[in-house]
Design an enzyme around this catalytic site. Structure first.
Site, short mmCIF file in Angstrom:
data_model
loop_
_atom_site.label_atom_id
_atom_site.label_comp_id
_atom_site.label_asym_id
_atom_site.label_seq_id
_atom_site.Cartn_x
_atom_site.Cartn_y
_atom_site.Cartn_z
N GLU A 176 0.83 -1.15 0.20
CA GLU A 176 0.04 -0.06 0.08
C GLU A 176 0.81 1.23 -0.08
OE1 GLU A 176 -2.44 -0.60 3.27
OE2 GLU A 176 -3.60 -2.18 2.50
N GLU A 219 -5.87 -11.15 -0.49
CA GLU A 219 -6.33 -10.90 0.70
C GLU A 219 -7.96 -11.17 0.53
OE1 GLU A 219 -5.25 -7.67 2.83
OE2 GLU A 219 -2.95 -7.73 2.28
C1 GLA Z 1 -4.55 -4.89 4.57
C2 GLA Z 1 -3.38 -5.45 4.93
C3 GLA Z 1 -3.46 -6.66 5.93
C4 GLA Z 1 -4.70 -6.55 6.84
C5 GLA Z 1 -5.84 -5.94 6.04
C6 GLA Z 1 -6.98 -5.74 7.02
O1 GLA Z 1 -5.50 -5.30 3.56
O2 GLA Z 1 -2.59 -5.61 3.96
O3 GLA Z 1 -2.27 -6.92 6.50
O4 GLA Z 1 -4.17 -5.74 7.89
O5 GLA Z 1 -5.62 -4.63 5.66
O6 GLA Z 1 -6.97 -6.38 8.43
#
Ligand code: GLA
Length: 363
Positions: free
Chosen positions: A141, A251
């Protein structure tokens, strides 16, 4: 739906010729306190990611203090089942302690000192698991939420403020040196909002033009029942794959709750009762009609991933069962969400069956 574990096909077998199927593991699971969840992981998944234990604040909580015990267990757990093991994450603005960016008197570190600290962290953490953790989210990010698409638009916080765009160049360079065989990813979210995707593309092209090694892009996929659209996903895949790197869903979870970003970080119980009911409609159970809707969405997503199986290396879910999901606490704290494939009793949901069926009927 079959609840009998033994007759149920395993996700990883159904997709074995397509991509890895991964799950993010909590500390509790890694510590051996949730054997039922670990049994599901061993049966259905062939890749793992740690939810938190390799984030800076967990693995390197104070200067000169590393906490490797949970990560050692994690690597051993993945190796026991011959998993594709992922490291998450080396450089991120969040879940990184403030001291990282400060000198002993609390003043902001100089650019050189911060680069040195980042290098030491990468070599120590990634280096410890050399040859054992197969791929790393090197940078997570890096760009602003509402990335303009015109410039690199890096986040103004922490790393980027002190170092500038070189933070990425150096992070990937050192991650490569720390373990030359590790696969290196850039990981981010909201690609479906076109502008953010454009910004990431520019950023990756910039790294590629400098000869920096980067093997893949992680698309987080914290999605919902009504977003992103089919066309938006096709566009993300089309645009990102032109960069010539592998794509990963890193994710994945699909919320069933109403959009609530207007109430970011508020406790549900602090809102007025009418709003509480509106924002948390399934406090006791998820109605069958919504289970079905979610299953259809998951089937749609997987049919797109299968269509592009030549581009995808992995699809990872952000958790195993609904009870462990972060989405019950974000953006509003204390809701009851149901975003994953197994319910809180470790039973497969209609979403699980829908994905299996999509896999069994692939062309
Ligand atoms: C982001 C991060 C993850 C996690 C998610 C939500 O996507 O990359 O490690 O913290 O948020 O928990």
């Amino acid at each position: 739906m079959k609840n009998n574990e033994d007759t149920q096909p395993a996700l990883k077998d159904v997709f074995k010729d397509d991509f890895y199927i991964g799950a993010a593991l909590s500390l509790n699971q890694i510590s051996g306190n949730e054997p039922d969840a670990v049994a599901l992981v061993e049966k259905h998944f062939n890749s793992v990611t740690p939810e938190n234990i390799l984030k800076w604040e967990e693995v390197h909580p104070a200067p000169n203090k590393y906490n490797f015990e949970p990560a050692d267990r994690y690597a051993a757990l993945g190796e026991k089942s011959k998993m594709h093991i992922v490291g998450h994450t080396l450089v991120w603005f969040f879940q990184t302690p403030d001291w990282v960016f400060q000198d002993e008197s609390g003043k902001p570190l100089s650019r050189e000192a911060l680069l040195k600290r980042m290098k030491e962290h990468i070599f120590t953490v990634e280096g410890r698991y050399k040859g054992r953790i197969h791929g790393w989210d090197v940078v997570n990010e890096a760009i602003e939420d509402r990335g303009a698409g015109e410039t690199e638009n890096l986040r103004t916080r922490s790393w980027y403020k002190a170092i500038g765009p070189d933070v990425l160049t150096m992070a990937f360079k050192w991650a490569h040196e720390a373990d030359p065989k590790a696969i290196l990813y850039y990981n981010d979210y909201n690609f479906y909002r076109g502008r953010q995707c454009k910004t990431v593309i520019r950023l990756i092209q910039n790294l590629q033009s400098k000869g920096v090694r980067l093997d893949g892009i992680g698309i987080q996929a914290h999605w919902g029942l009504d977003y992103p659209s089919h066309d938006q996903i096709e566009k993300i895949i089309g645009d990102l794959s032109k960069l010539g790197v592998k794509l990963m869903i890193t994710e994945m979870d699909v919320t069933v709750l109403p959009f609530a970003e207007d109430h970011l970080d508020k406790k549900l119980t602090s809102l007025d009762p009418g709003l509480q009911k509106k924002l948390n409609p399934y406090a006791n159970a998820l109605p069958e009609s919504v289970q079905k809707e979610q299953a259809q969405r998951y089937a749609e997503f997987f049919s797109i991933f299968l269509k592009h199986r030549d581009k995808f290396k992995r699809v990872t879910f952000w958790g195993i069962h609904d009870r462990q999901s972060w989405r019950s606490d974000w953006p509003v704290i204390g809701r009851t969400d149901y975003p994953l494939l197994f319910n809180s009793q470790y039973e497969p949901k209609p979403a699980f069956d829908a994905i299996i069926n999509t896999g069994l009927n692939k062309k």
